[in-house]
Scaffold this motif. Structure first.
Motif, PDB file in Angstrom:
ATOM      1  N   LEU A  44     -49.084 151.128  65.491  1.00 42.86           N
ATOM      2  CA  LEU A  44     -47.921 152.004  65.348  1.00 42.86           C
ATOM      3  C   LEU A  44     -47.921 152.685  63.982  1.00 42.86           C
ATOM      4  CD1 LEU A  44     -45.188 149.667  66.904  1.00 42.86           C
ATOM      5  CD2 LEU A  44     -46.285 151.637  67.980  1.00 42.86           C
ATOM      6  N   VAL A  45     -48.237 151.934  62.953  1.00 44.90           N
ATOM      7  CA  VAL A  45     -48.327 152.501  61.608  1.00 44.90           C
ATOM      8  C   VAL A  45     -49.396 153.592  61.572  1.00 44.90           C
ATOM      9  CG1 VAL A  45     -49.052 152.004  59.234  1.00 44.90           C
ATOM     10  CG2 VAL A  45     -47.442 150.470  60.397  1.00 44.90           C
ATOM     11  N   ALA A  46     -50.557 153.297  62.122  1.00 40.72           N
ATOM     12  CA  ALA A  46     -51.646 154.284  62.124  1.00 40.72           C
ATOM     13  C   ALA A  46     -51.233 155.554  62.866  1.00 40.72           C
ATOM     14  CB  ALA A  46     -52.890 153.684  62.755  1.00 40.72           C
ATOM     15  N   ARG A  50     -51.068 159.208  61.106  1.00 41.05           N
ATOM     16  CA  ARG A  50     -51.898 160.277  61.651  1.00 41.05           C
ATOM     17  C   ARG A  50     -51.037 161.479  62.030  1.00 41.05           C
ATOM     18  NH1 ARG A  50     -53.206 157.958  65.938  1.00 41.05           N
ATOM     19  NH2 ARG A  50     -54.729 156.565  64.954  1.00 41.05           N
ATOM     20  N   ARG A  51     -49.906 161.221  62.639  1.00 41.22           N
ATOM     21  CA  ARG A  51     -49.039 162.307  63.105  1.00 41.22           C
ATOM     22  C   ARG A  51     -48.532 163.148  61.936  1.00 41.22           C
ATOM     23  NH1 ARG A  51     -46.782 159.514  66.634  1.00 41.22           N
ATOM     24  NH2 ARG A  51     -45.004 158.660  65.510  1.00 41.22           N
ATOM     25  N   HIS A  52     -48.277 162.519  60.818  1.00 44.35           N
ATOM     26  CA  HIS A  52     -47.723 163.247  59.674  1.00 44.35           C
ATOM     27  C   HIS A  52     -48.763 163.532  58.597  1.00 44.35           C
ATOM     28  CE1 HIS A  52     -43.618 163.026  61.169  1.00 44.35           C
ATOM     29  NE2 HIS A  52     -43.908 161.794  61.562  1.00 44.35           N
ATOM     30  N   GLN A  53     -50.037 163.249  58.906  1.00 41.00           N
ATOM     31  CA  GLN A  53     -51.136 163.547  57.983  1.00 41.00           C
ATOM     32  C   GLN A  53     -50.901 162.925  56.601  1.00 41.00           C
ATOM     33  OE1 GLN A  53     -54.188 165.461  58.826  1.00 41.00           O
ATOM     34  NE2 GLN A  53     -53.315 164.511  60.650  1.00 41.00           N
ATOM     35  N   VAL A  54     -50.482 161.668  56.606  1.00 49.59           N
ATOM     36  CA  VAL A  54     -50.234 160.920  55.373  1.00 49.59           C
ATOM     37  C   VAL A  54     -51.388 159.967  55.137  1.00 49.59           C
ATOM     38  CG1 VAL A  54     -48.775 159.108  54.354  1.00 49.59           C
ATOM     39  CG2 VAL A  54     -47.725 161.106  55.443  1.00 49.59           C
ATOM     40  N   ARG A  55     -51.916 159.965  53.916  1.00 46.73           N
ATOM     41  CA  ARG A  55     -52.980 159.042  53.525  1.00 46.73           C
ATOM     42  C   ARG A  55     -52.375 157.946  52.645  1.00 46.73           C
ATOM     43  NH1 ARG A  55     -54.324 161.778  56.908  1.00 46.73           N
ATOM     44  NH2 ARG A  55     -56.073 163.252  57.048  1.00 46.73           N
ATOM     45  N   VAL A  56     -52.782 156.708  52.880  1.00 47.09           N
ATOM     46  CA  VAL A  56     -52.223 155.571  52.154  1.00 47.09           C
ATOM     47  C   VAL A  56     -53.355 154.692  51.638  1.00 47.09           C
ATOM     48  CG1 VAL A  56     -50.199 155.613  53.664  1.00 47.09           C
ATOM     49  CG2 VAL A  56     -52.061 154.008  54.154  1.00 47.09           C
ATOM     50  N   GLU A  86     -60.190 158.474  58.801  1.00 47.50           N
ATOM     51  CA  GLU A  86     -59.000 159.313  58.620  1.00 47.50           C
ATOM     52  C   GLU A  86     -58.701 159.604  57.152  1.00 47.50           C
ATOM     53  OE1 GLU A  86     -56.789 157.610  62.656  1.00 47.50           O
ATOM     54  OE2 GLU A  86     -56.163 156.918  60.680  1.00 47.50           O
ATOM     55  N   GLY A  87     -59.453 159.000  56.240  1.00 47.48           N
ATOM     56  CA  GLY A  87     -59.289 159.314  54.832  1.00 47.48           C
ATOM     57  C   GLY A  87     -58.417 158.369  54.038  1.00 47.48           C
ATOM     58  N   GLU A 234     -41.352 156.199  59.898  1.00 46.92           N
ATOM     59  CA  GLU A 234     -41.382 157.631  60.211  1.00 46.92           C
ATOM     60  C   GLU A 234     -40.230 158.393  59.564  1.00 46.92           C
ATOM     61  OE1 GLU A 234     -43.114 160.400  63.646  1.00 46.92           O
ATOM     62  OE2 GLU A 234     -42.193 158.526  64.289  1.00 46.92           O
ATOM     63  N   PRO A 235     -38.970 157.941  59.691  1.00 46.36           N
ATOM     64  CA  PRO A 235     -37.904 158.682  58.996  1.00 46.36           C
ATOM     65  C   PRO A 235     -38.017 158.625  57.477  1.00 46.36           C
ATOM     66  CG  PRO A 235     -37.029 156.695  60.040  1.00 46.36           C
ATOM     67  CD  PRO A 235     -38.424 156.878  60.550  1.00 46.36           C
TER      68      PRO A 235
END
Length: 273
Positions: A44-46, A50-56, A86-87, A234-235
């Motif tokens: 779910l985290v992934a 991915r949906r918001h193009q966030v790299r962690v 995914e980076g 997500e929020p």
């Protein structure tokens, strides 16, 4: 809920924001990090990232999981490989999720009293030399390297954020700089959901997070009945983005950038035949 009540329960450690701007495309970066856990929300985290193009940055230990043979076992290896593609970036959380409990010995013969929460000495207090503790850090890093094909960052995070100056010095001597989290970056997913609702945690995070903060969450907490992810994740991402924040990995953090560049280059040179 008074925000101060939640903050008082948090255990912030020494990573904090910096006023030094990073060489990136926004002036309000934050650094979202995840420690391993039972991995029940890992997919779910992934998906959200991915949906918001966030790299962690993920800090990994070999923890017991809801499915499979541990978070750094064969079952989850494809998951880590996919995150590398995914980076995302990776660093060590020690192999056996080994908590520091105290310092022993002088500088010339330094050792530490520790309590692993995993592995052969689970929930036992044992003594590790500085070299043995370094091996604990390095083992996770090497597993990540071999599994993902990506060089992990020369960084680590102590379980529970528990350290001492002597432990930090020992880790730096073997090439690993410690990363904690910012006071506002404690996102609360370890807290009781009966006392700290997801809505309250989200509200506090959005109100308190500042540019440069290192944020902490997990890939599954056994004790929290109402999972923090993805309900808050997500929020939180969209709320911070709406306020002009961007998400960056720790190799871009001004407090760690030079360390990462120097030690990554040195490690690459050492591996050359």
């Amino acid at each position: 809920m008074a925000a101060g009540v939640l903050v008082a329960l948090c255990l912030p450690v020494h990573a904090s924001g910096s006023s030094t701007p990073a060489p990136q495309d926004c002036d309000k970066p934050v650094y979202l990090t995840f420690d391993t856990g039972h991995m029940g929300v890992a997919d779910l985290v992934a998906d959200v990232l991915r949906r918001h193009q966030v790299r962690v940055t993920f800090f990994a230990a070999n923890e017991t999981t809801q499915q499979g043979d541990g978070s750094l076992g064969t079952h989850w290896a494809p998951w880590w490989k996919a995150r590398a593609q995914e980076g995302h970036r990776f660093a060590s959380h020690t192999w056996d999720h080994t908590y520091w409990r105290g310092d022993l010995g002088a500088a010339a013969d330094r050792s530490f009293r520790v309590r692993p929460s995993q592995g052969a000495h689970k929930d036992q207090t044992v003594t590790l030399s500085a070299a043995q503790y370094c091996a604990e850090i390095r083992k996770s890093s090497e597993w990540l390297r071999q599994t993902t094909g990506q060089a992990p960052l020369p960084l680590w995070r102590a379980p529970g954020g528990k350290t001492s100056p002597q432990l930090l010095q020992a880790a730096e001597a073997c090439g690993f700089k410690h990363v904690g989290w910012s006071p506002a970056g404690f996102l609360g997913d370890e807290l009781s959901s009966e006392k700290f609702s997801n809505a309250a945690l989200l509200q506090q995070a959005l109100a308190r997070i500042r540019p440069g903060d290192v944020l902490l969450a997990h890939l599954g907490i056994w004790s929290r009945k109402d999972p923090w992810a993805p309900a808050v994740l997500e929020p939180l991402i969209t709320g911070l983005q709406a306020k002009g924040f961007c998400f960056r990995t720790l190799d871009q953090h001004p407090d760690y950038r030079a360390w990462v560049q120097g030690h990554t280059a040195a490690a690459a040179t050492a591996r050359q035949p």
